[in-house]
Design an enzyme around this catalytic site. Structure first.
Site, PDB file in Angstrom:
ATOM      1  N   ASP A 167       0.862  -1.171   0.000  1.00 26.31           N
ATOM      2  CA  ASP A 167       0.000   0.000   0.000  1.00 26.31           C
ATOM      3  C   ASP A 167       0.900   1.223   0.000  1.00 26.31           C
ATOM      4  OD1 ASP A 167      -2.318   1.817   0.502  1.00 26.31           O
ATOM      5  OD2 ASP A 167      -3.330  -0.073   0.931  1.00 26.31           O
ATOM      6  N   HIS A 206      -2.550   3.435  -4.677  1.00 25.78           N
ATOM      7  CA  HIS A 206      -1.956   2.922  -3.438  1.00 25.78           C
ATOM      8  C   HIS A 206      -0.530   2.420  -3.716  1.00 25.78           C
ATOM      9  CE1 HIS A 206      -5.408   3.347  -0.789  1.00 25.78           C
ATOM     10  NE2 HIS A 206      -6.177   2.888  -1.772  1.00 25.78           N
ATOM     11  N   GLU A 253      -9.718   3.478  -5.103  1.00 26.23           N
ATOM     12  CA  GLU A 253      -9.267   4.805  -4.656  1.00 26.23           C
ATOM     13  C   GLU A 253      -8.082   5.311  -5.473  1.00 26.23           C
ATOM     14  OE1 GLU A 253     -10.656   4.540   0.014  1.00 26.23           O
ATOM     15  OE2 GLU A 253      -8.621   3.905  -0.498  1.00 26.23           O
TER      16      GLU A 253
END
Length: 764
Positions: A191, A262, A326
């Site tokens: 991440d 990420h 995201e």
């Protein structure tokens, strides 16, 4: 893995155990089997009880050894394993039966126990059921059980990117998963905050990308010591060890390698992978959503394909999770090179570019025999038909995926997010402020209203997730995950018509005892009594209730801990100021949760902890830890991370009051959407370290505006204190006040003052 469509429909239609009286006479089995028929008598385990397996059946023998070990760990005598020949009298016999896959039959009588299954998985799950029944009491109740799972995917996602867990700690989680028939460990291995898996072709992923500079107290050391970088990684041999350990317990490990977003850790290690070609300015120590995406150069795809080839070699599962969530696309939007690529490919926008990016990766993985799993954002630009959609933004997303013909896994936020708090209690661990209760999760219906049978057939499972921003230890992870993960296990295994909260909750003392046997921490706070105080003349009225409403509350006023025979709480207690009150919840005469020491005092009556204050302002409320101490227990605040504001509704200050605030610090380390958020805060005027501003709230909007009632300066001692401090001020008599709001002015953005509790003692 082929999705197991809903099985044994006739059995699923059987009546559920809705009667509390019937639940009381039913053993604690989680998940509840497809068919359970009680019989007469019991089977007693003794030191002479053998476990019998067919001759030459290595798989059955391995399961027998696991059953023996589980029973021994639960305090039962070590049992002898017998191979071949006739089944001895009074034995636990494992044999090959008619049911394939994970299905099994279990027959328990006073004369013996038989577990029958074609597949090793079924034998193992039958053994797990025997273990669970053995933990219910001194003998196994006689019964006939036919069992098979509802869904093929019964998962748990562990985030090791934000905070790592040791190999031994992950194995303990795997043991607990297996004990409740969960079968997928989704392992979140990279991440923005860290890259956790050794990749031999790209060593800087772990030499650089696995380490970050801590924020707050983690970075502070007495001179001349320097900060200790936080991080670490798993070697490929360690990852293989975990894969093998899980496989022996019927658990498939599915790795997640996040892309195209990420990606800060990877781009920090290899800046040429990013859009700007530079090391990200944001660093890796913040939580939230970063803007750093991979670029779309062929060299970057060569990097990703090489990485994924190594990952595939470690993890034999037919699935690989590629993230896809995201991916904030402002860098793509600002890049002439990326925009030219979009034009050259004839794509409409950045969402379509993400779809092209993921589909290119999916095509490569398909050549390795892998099918991709992605978060539901991968639907936005269009996803390949073979892609499995992990629906985290709600049941509607699962329904949308199913309508487009995608298999989907329901993992809805906040219900299935184990970093959400389990009750409104101030004693909950740090985490997200959204509520996910044990009962709410257990009773969750994973199928969207109006789904056709064909669409429902695409729902292939359920999964719980834990993201570890606020879970810096494995014990914290376990506390947040359990016992809720046992509820997820039943959602994944048991047909909807067979699930019953009365039956499940009645067995909780046994379930929690099993977790204790496994050495797994679990959250007792939702079971514990919470007190509400009210004035009662010159005395105080104390009302008690637990968040879940399970069991009965017993109390004591003699300073001793309550027992199952202590007075039963039935109505509010009227006690003197300063009385010693302790309370505890019991179910089936067994304690649930810990003993609560309740402060029965006028000061407690006039105090509210941050969890029980309202919020105003633009904020993302979280249960956040203090900066101090670096190791061990830290204070936990309910606060916002942008412009925190707390409201005391209907404050009694008509005649004036003394306000005492208990305060502490948390680091500001958050990003959102387009990068580090512009945070608006006021500079202090009374102290260089900060100040608490108390106002008469004159609006009901999102701001704290109104007449200032007091400004409480914060001194150097509080600013450097390893823990909580108190600041006090007099509030003048103020008529017509309904609400008081409180905010902090602070010297800079990178620290946050937070309220732990506020006491307002009215003048008389």
């Amino acid at each position: 893995m082929t999705a197991l469509r809903p099985l044994m429909l006739a059995l699923a239609a059987a009546s559920c155990l809705a009667s509390p009286a019937l639940a009381a006479s039913t053993p604690a089995l989680v998940p509840w089997p497809a068919a359970y028929a009680p019989q007469s008598g019991t089977f007693k385990l003794t030191a002479k009880t053998p476990i019998h397996v067919p001759a030459g059946d290595a798989e059955a023998k391995a399961v027998a050894q696991q059953l023996r070990d589980m029973l021994t760990r639960a305090g039962k005598p070590p049992l002898k394993i017998v191979e071949g020949g006739a089944v001895p009298a009074g034995a636990i016999a494992l044999k090959r039966g008619d049911h394939t896959g994970e299905a099994y039959d279990l027959e328990i009588s006073p004369a013996g126990v038989t577990i029958a299954a074609v597949d090793r998985k079924g034998l193992f799950y039958g053994a797990v059921t025997v273990w669970q029944l053995a933990t219910n009491g001194p003998a196994l109740p006689a019964a006939s059980i036919q069992d098979a799972p509802r869904y093929a995917w019964r998962g748990f996602m562990l985030d090791s990117a934000r905070h790592m867990q040791s190999v031994a700690e992950i194995k303990r989680l795997i043991d607990a998963m297996a004990a409740y028939k969960l079968n997928v460990l989704h392992w979140h291995l990279n991440d923005d905050q860290g890259w956790r898996l050794e990749i031999k072709a790209y060593p800087k992923l772990t030499s650089v990308g696995a380490w970050r500079t801590p924020k707050g107290a983690d970075a502070w050391r007495p001179a001349p010591a320097k900060y200790e970088p936080y991080g670490g990684f798993y070697t490929q041999d360690q990852a293989r060890e975990i894969v093998a350990y899980a496989a022996a317990r019927n658990i498939m490990v599915v790795p997640e390698i996040e892309l195209p977003g990420h990606a800060t850790a990877a781009i920090t290690a290899y800046p040429e992978l990013g859009v700007t070609g530079k090391v990200p300015e944001s660093g890796m120590s913040d939580w939230g959503v970063f803007p750093n995406l991979y670029n779309v150069d062929d060299a970057t795809f060569a990097f990703l394909e090489t990485v994924l080839d190594e990952v595939v070699d470690i993890f034999p599962a037919p699935y690989l999770h590629i993230g896809g969530d995201e991916a904030i696309k402002n860098q793509w939007q600002a890049s002439p090179k990326i925009q030219a690529k979009i034009k050259d490919l004839g794509l409409e926008n950045e969402d379509k570019l993400q779809s092209w990016f993921i589909n290119r990766i999916a095509a490569h993985l398909a050549t390795k025999g892998r099918r991709i799993v992605g978060w539901d954002e991968i639907l936005e630009g269009g996803a390949q038909q073979s892609s499995i959609i992990m629906a985290w933004r709600g049941v509607d997303r699962a329904a949308e995926a199913a309508r487009h013909g995608h298999d989907t896994i329901l993992t809805a936020h906040p219900q299935f997010y184990m970093d959400s708090r389990q009750s409104l209690s101030a004693n909950e661990p740090p985490g997200r402020s959204e509520l996910s209760t044990l009962k709410g999760l257990y009773t969750f219906n994973e199928l969207a209203e109006g789904m056709t049978p064909e669409q429902a057939s695409h729902v292939i499972g359920v999964q719980a997730n834990t993201f570890t921003e606020h879970q810096r230890t494995a014990k914290r992870v376990e506390t947040m995950v359990f016992p809720r993960l046992t509820a997820v296990a039943e959602l994944g295994w048991t047909q909807l018509a067979r699930r019953d909260w009365n039956r499940y909750s009645h067995g909780l003392p046994v379930t929690l005892g099993q977790l204790d046997t496994l050495g797994v921490a679990h959250d007792g706070v939702p079971f514990e009594p919470e007190a509400t105080l009210a004035p009662a003349g010159n005395r105080l009225s104390v009302s008690l209730a637990s968040a879940l409403g399970v069991g009965e509350i017993r109390y004591a006023t003699d300073g001793k801990a309550p027992t199952a025979t202590s007075p039963l709480y039935a109505e509010p207690l009227t006690l003197t100021d300063g009385a010693k009150l302790k309370a505890r919840t019991f179910l089936n005469r067994q304690p649930l949760g810990g003993v609560r020491d309740i402060d029965v005092s006028t000061r407690a009556l006039n105090t509210r902890v941050s969890s029980h204050l309202k919020f105003c302002g633009e904020t993302v409320p979280l249960r956040m830890e203090a900066d101090f101490p670096r190791e061990g227990q830290r204070p936990v605040f309910m606060t916002g991370n942008y412009r925190p504001c707390w409201v005391w509704e209907s404050a009694d200050i008509a005649k004036g009051a003394t306000l005492t605030a208990r305060i502490g610090q948390t680091p500001f380390n958050f990003q959102l959407a387009g990068g580090r958020r512009i945070v608006d805060f006021n500079k202090p005027t009374t102290s260089p370290y900060g100040e608490l501003v108390v106002r008469k709230r004159e609006t009901s909007g999102p701001t704290c505006e109104g007449q200032p009632l007091a400004i409480l300066p914060i001194d150097a001692a509080a600013a450097g204190k390893a823990g909580l401090s108190e600041i006090t001020a007099k509030i003048p008599a103020t008529a017509g006040v309904k609400d008081v709001c409180m905010t902090f002015n602070r010297p800079n953005r990178d620290m946050l003052w937070a309220l732990d509790a506020v006491t307002i003692e009215p003048s008389r």
